[in-house]
Motif scaffolding. Structure first.
Motif, PDB file in Angstrom:
ATOM      1  N   LEU A  24      -0.742  24.957  70.926  1.00 28.53           N
ATOM      2  CA  LEU A  24      -0.078  25.348  72.172  1.00 28.53           C
ATOM      3  C   LEU A  24      -0.496  26.741  72.629  1.00 28.53           C
ATOM      4  N   THR A  25      -0.822  27.592  71.662  1.00 26.71           N
ATOM      5  CA  THR A  25      -1.211  28.967  71.989  1.00 26.71           C
ATOM      6  C   THR A  25      -2.334  29.001  73.021  1.00 26.71           C
ATOM      7  N   ALA A  26      -3.229  28.036  72.900  1.00 23.00           N
ATOM      8  CA  ALA A  26      -4.374  28.011  73.813  1.00 23.00           C
ATOM      9  C   ALA A  26      -3.949  27.691  75.242  1.00 23.00           C
ATOM     10  N   GLY A  27      -2.729  27.201  75.415  1.00 20.13           N
ATOM     11  CA  GLY A  27      -2.275  26.821  76.756  1.00 20.13           C
ATOM     12  C   GLY A  27      -1.609  27.934  77.539  1.00 20.13           C
ATOM     13  N   ALA A  28      -1.369  29.089  76.895  1.00 19.47           N
ATOM     14  CA  ALA A  28      -0.757  30.199  77.641  1.00 19.47           C
ATOM     15  C   ALA A  28      -1.789  30.784  78.590  1.00 19.47           C
TER      16      ALA A  28
ATOM     17  N   CYS B 178       3.512  31.460  80.576  1.00 18.32           N
ATOM     18  CA  CYS B 178       3.341  32.239  79.345  1.00 18.32           C
ATOM     19  C   CYS B 178       4.719  32.467  78.726  1.00 18.32           C
ATOM     20  N   ALA B 179       5.044  31.709  77.700  1.00 19.21           N
ATOM     21  CA  ALA B 179       6.304  31.892  76.970  1.00 19.21           C
ATOM     22  C   ALA B 179       5.978  32.345  75.551  1.00 19.21           C
ATOM     23  N   GLN B 180       7.013  32.617  74.774  1.00 12.58           N
ATOM     24  CA  GLN B 180       6.803  33.107  73.410  1.00 12.58           C
ATOM     25  C   GLN B 180       7.696  32.357  72.426  1.00 12.58           C
ATOM     26  N   LEU B 181       7.108  32.048  71.288  1.00 17.44           N
ATOM     27  CA  LEU B 181       7.857  31.474  70.176  1.00 17.44           C
ATOM     28  C   LEU B 181       7.873  32.536  69.083  1.00 17.44           C
ATOM     29  N   ILE B 182       9.072  32.904  68.639  1.00 13.58           N
ATOM     30  CA  ILE B 182       9.194  33.940  67.612  1.00 13.58           C
ATOM     31  C   ILE B 182       9.750  33.293  66.347  1.00 13.58           C
ATOM     32  N   ALA B 183       9.050  33.480  65.254  1.00 17.37           N
ATOM     33  CA  ALA B 183       9.508  32.901  63.985  1.00 17.37           C
ATOM     34  C   ALA B 183       8.940  33.725  62.848  1.00 17.37           C
TER      35      ALA B 183
ATOM     36  N   PHE C  62      17.254  44.674  72.374  1.00 18.71           N
ATOM     37  CA  PHE C  62      18.283  43.931  71.647  1.00 18.71           C
ATOM     38  C   PHE C  62      18.439  44.359  70.194  1.00 18.71           C
ATOM     39  N   GLY C  63      17.661  45.340  69.759  1.00 18.16           N
ATOM     40  CA  GLY C  63      17.782  45.830  68.385  1.00 18.16           C
ATOM     41  C   GLY C  63      17.364  44.819  67.332  1.00 18.16           C
ATOM     42  N   TRP C  64      16.470  43.907  67.704  1.00 21.70           N
ATOM     43  CA  TRP C  64      16.007  42.885  66.757  1.00 21.70           C
ATOM     44  C   TRP C  64      14.612  43.294  66.274  1.00 21.70           C
ATOM     45  N   GLN C  65      14.450  43.439  64.973  1.00 23.09           N
ATOM     46  CA  GLN C  65      13.188  43.937  64.415  1.00 23.09           C
ATOM     47  C   GLN C  65      12.126  42.834  64.389  1.00 23.09           C
ATOM     48  N   VAL C  66      11.390  42.722  65.448  1.00 23.44           N
ATOM     49  CA  VAL C  66      10.333  41.706  65.551  1.00 23.44           C
ATOM     50  C   VAL C  66       8.982  42.409  65.507  1.00 23.44           C
ATOM     51  N   GLU C  67       8.024  41.806  64.810  1.00 24.07           N
ATOM     52  CA  GLU C  67       6.652  42.321  64.786  1.00 24.07           C
ATOM     53  C   GLU C  67       5.753  41.374  65.580  1.00 24.07           C
ATOM     54  N   ALA C  68       4.658  41.915  66.103  1.00 20.46           N
ATOM     55  CA  ALA C  68       3.755  41.095  66.929  1.00 20.46           C
ATOM     56  C   ALA C  68       3.283  39.849  66.176  1.00 20.46           C
ATOM     57  N   GLU C  69       3.126  39.967  64.861  1.00 21.22           N
ATOM     58  CA  GLU C  69       2.620  38.838  64.069  1.00 21.22           C
ATOM     59  C   GLU C  69       3.609  37.675  64.064  1.00 21.22           C
ATOM     60  N   GLN C  70       4.845  37.963  64.435  1.00 25.45           N
ATOM     61  CA  GLN C  70       5.860  36.892  64.434  1.00 25.45           C
ATOM     62  C   GLN C  70       5.954  36.206  65.809  1.00 25.45           C
ATOM     63  N   VAL C  71       5.148  36.674  66.751  1.00 25.74           N
ATOM     64  CA  VAL C  71       5.232  36.154  68.128  1.00 25.74           C
ATOM     65  C   VAL C  71       4.001  35.299  68.423  1.00 25.74           C
ATOM     66  N   SER C  72       4.230  34.078  68.884  1.00 24.77           N
ATOM     67  CA  SER C  72       3.113  33.243  69.361  1.00 24.77           C
ATOM     68  C   SER C  72       3.267  33.034  70.857  1.00 24.77           C
ATOM     69  N   LEU C  73       2.150  33.041  71.565  1.00 27.78           N
ATOM     70  CA  LEU C  73       2.209  32.707  72.987  1.00 27.78           C
ATOM     71  C   LEU C  73       2.065  31.205  73.142  1.00 27.78           C
ATOM     72  N   LEU C  74       2.642  30.703  74.209  1.00 31.44           N
ATOM     73  CA  LEU C  74       2.504  29.291  74.540  1.00 31.44           C
ATOM     74  C   LEU C  74       2.844  29.132  76.012  1.00 31.44           C
ATOM     75  N   PRO C  75       2.529  27.981  76.610  1.00 29.32           N
ATOM     76  CA  PRO C  75       2.702  27.908  78.061  1.00 29.32           C
ATOM     77  C   PRO C  75       4.154  28.028  78.506  1.00 29.32           C
ATOM     78  N   ASP C  76       5.052  27.340  77.832  1.00 28.21           N
ATOM     79  CA  ASP C  76       6.433  27.374  78.299  1.00 28.21           C
ATOM     80  C   ASP C  76       7.381  27.054  77.155  1.00 28.21           C
ATOM     81  N   VAL C  77       8.634  27.354  77.399  1.00 27.83           N
ATOM     82  CA  VAL C  77       9.647  27.177  76.357  1.00 27.83           C
ATOM     83  C   VAL C  77       9.806  25.700  76.001  1.00 27.83           C
ATOM     84  N   LEU C  78       9.746  24.843  77.010  1.00 27.73           N
ATOM     85  CA  LEU C  78       9.985  23.428  76.721  1.00 27.73           C
ATOM     86  C   LEU C  78       8.891  22.825  75.851  1.00 27.73           C
TER      87      LEU C  78
END
Ligand SMILES: Cc1ncc(COP(=O)(O)O)c(C=O)c1O
Length: 408
Positions: free
Chosen positions: A282-286, A260-265, A91-107
């Motif tokens: 929430l990260t611990a729940g992925a 396993c979902a991801q929150l990007i911020a 998608f051409g979006w400049q995301v770095e791993a540090e901006q991504v958190s894992l979590l169980p689901d989007v909801l």
């Protein structure tokens, strides 16, 4: 019964074509087991098409290795890197791993954003028709929900064209709302929002200081080659401090049960997410299997996904032809997702999904669950084998014709 392309029994399309309702019932997914008897499961957003061979292999490997415990940091890091890489490449979006958190689901990330990152007395804006839990989650977190019904413009390419009611969204922001939920691609109408629409939302968010929760879980499922998913956060006008993006491989590769979902911020949104105990835990729940499956899907599952998208596109076109001219049912056919949105208001009933379940043996989702304004609509899941899809639209058509004969 295997539904992958590495079982030596033909091409993926041939395997999908041969799926039968009986096989689906034996498999026993939620979609096919909720309603007993001769009912076709066409409701909850699961695909009947299995998952990519690479994902199956990753799950088998994890089982073989006994890697079924808590999340090792190396796996978590690899999944975060893979999702960042995917966002950049696809998608051409400049995301770095540090901006991504894992979590169980989007909801669960939406719950956490509402609970921890909105003012206590503020409302959550949900443009409708909306994925049903968006309407319930604010209340569960002590917030009200402002439904902003969207607008269906005249048919374009034979399908209504849904647009956000930006004036309605602005009014709700001006009245003090604390969050906007932006679903793109948009379940249930299957729209891919344009850069101009995203920019308009970003301008409102900045003007009123209202954060945006961008749910982009359906991004891998853009069906049209002429359209591209644009991440909201990638637009120059989207304020990083006011933007949370949630995504996952779970819709594209059909693995929501693997958790396993991801929150990007980034910016202050990232700082707030990491420093708040409610969201950080929430990260611990992925799940580790979900993270391994996500890595495999994003890295090696693109060919499979391409075939699945083409297959769903052909299902959609078949459904379009079959429903064409069926009085009382006007379908919105998806540009993305595998969901069609049927306007059945001319049938003169508030709950058409109930009618179709009873009279046609097809289980769809009721429109009114997508927002107060949408009684008379229902949502049809297109992600199944061609034979099952043909049987589905034949049943829908027969039930509508029987209804109009009874009325005449
Ligand atoms: C738009 C949207 N968001 C979120 C979800 C649920 O995602 P999860 O299972 O990760 O909470 C779905 C499931 O259908 C969806 O369509």
């Amino acid at each position: 019964m295997a539904v992958s392309s590495d079982n030596g029994s033909g091409s993926l399309a041939q395997i999908f074509d041969s799926l039968t309702p009986q096989q689906m019932r034996e498999r026993g997914s939620l979609k096919w087991s909720q309603y007993p008897g001769d009912v076709i499961g066409a409701w909850v957003a699961e695909m009947d098409l299995g998952t990519a061979p690479a994902v199956e292999a990753a799950i088998r490997q994890a089982t073989h290795d006994g890697l079924l415990g808590y999340m090792p940091p190396s796996v978590s890091q690899a999944a975060r890197e893979e999702m960042a890489h995917y966002q950049r490449e696809a998608f051409g979006w400049q995301v770095e791993a540090e901006q991504v958190s894992l979590l169980p689901d989007v909801l669960s990330s939406l719950s956490a954003v509402i609970a921890s990152h909105t003012r206590e007395d503020s409302a959550v804006i949900v443009p409708t028709p909306a994925y049903m839990p968006f309407l319930e989650i604010p209340g569960r977190n002590g917030r009200s929900c402002v439904e902003v019904p969207s607008v269906a413009r005249g048919a374009r390419d034979g399908s209504p064209h849904w647009v956000l009611d930006l004036d309605g969204i602005e009014s709700a922001m001006a009245a003090g709302a604390g969050l906007l939920v932006l679903c793109n691609p948009w379940n249930p109408v299957g729209r891919v929002l344009s850069a101009a629409e995203l920019d308009a939302v970003a301008a409102l968010s900045s003007t009123y200081g209202v954060p945006v929760f961008a749910d982009e879980i359906h991004a891998p499922l853009v069906l049209e080659d002429s359209l591209a998913h644009t991440p909201y956060a990638s637009r120059p006008g989207a304020d990083p401090d006011l933007t949370f993006t949630a995504t996952a491989a779970s819709k594209g590769w059909n693995i929501p049960g693997l958790k396993c979902a991801q929150l990007i911020a980034s910016g202050q949104a990232r700082t707030r997410w990491e420093t708040d105990a409610g969201s950080a835990h929430l990260t611990a729940g992925a799940s580790v299997v979900g993270a391994l499956a996500t890595i495999a899907a994003l890295r090696e599952g693109q060919d499979w996904l391409g075939e699945v998208r083409a297959y769903i596109r052909a299902n959609r076109d078949m459904v379009s032809d079959a429903l064409n001219g069926l009085e009382g049912v006007e379908p919105t056919l998806p540009e993305a997702t595998y969901l069609a949105w049927l306007d059945c208001r001319d049938l003169g009933m508030e709950r058409p999904a109930r009618f179709f379940r009873k009279e046609a043996g097809v289980a769809m989702n009721e429109g009114v669950t997508f927002g107060r304004a949408w009684s008379g609509f229902c949502r049809l899941n297109l992600a199944t084998g061609r034979g099952i899809e043909e049987e589905t639209v034949r049943r829908i058509g027969d039930a509508v014709r029987r209804l109009s004969q009874a009325a005449s």
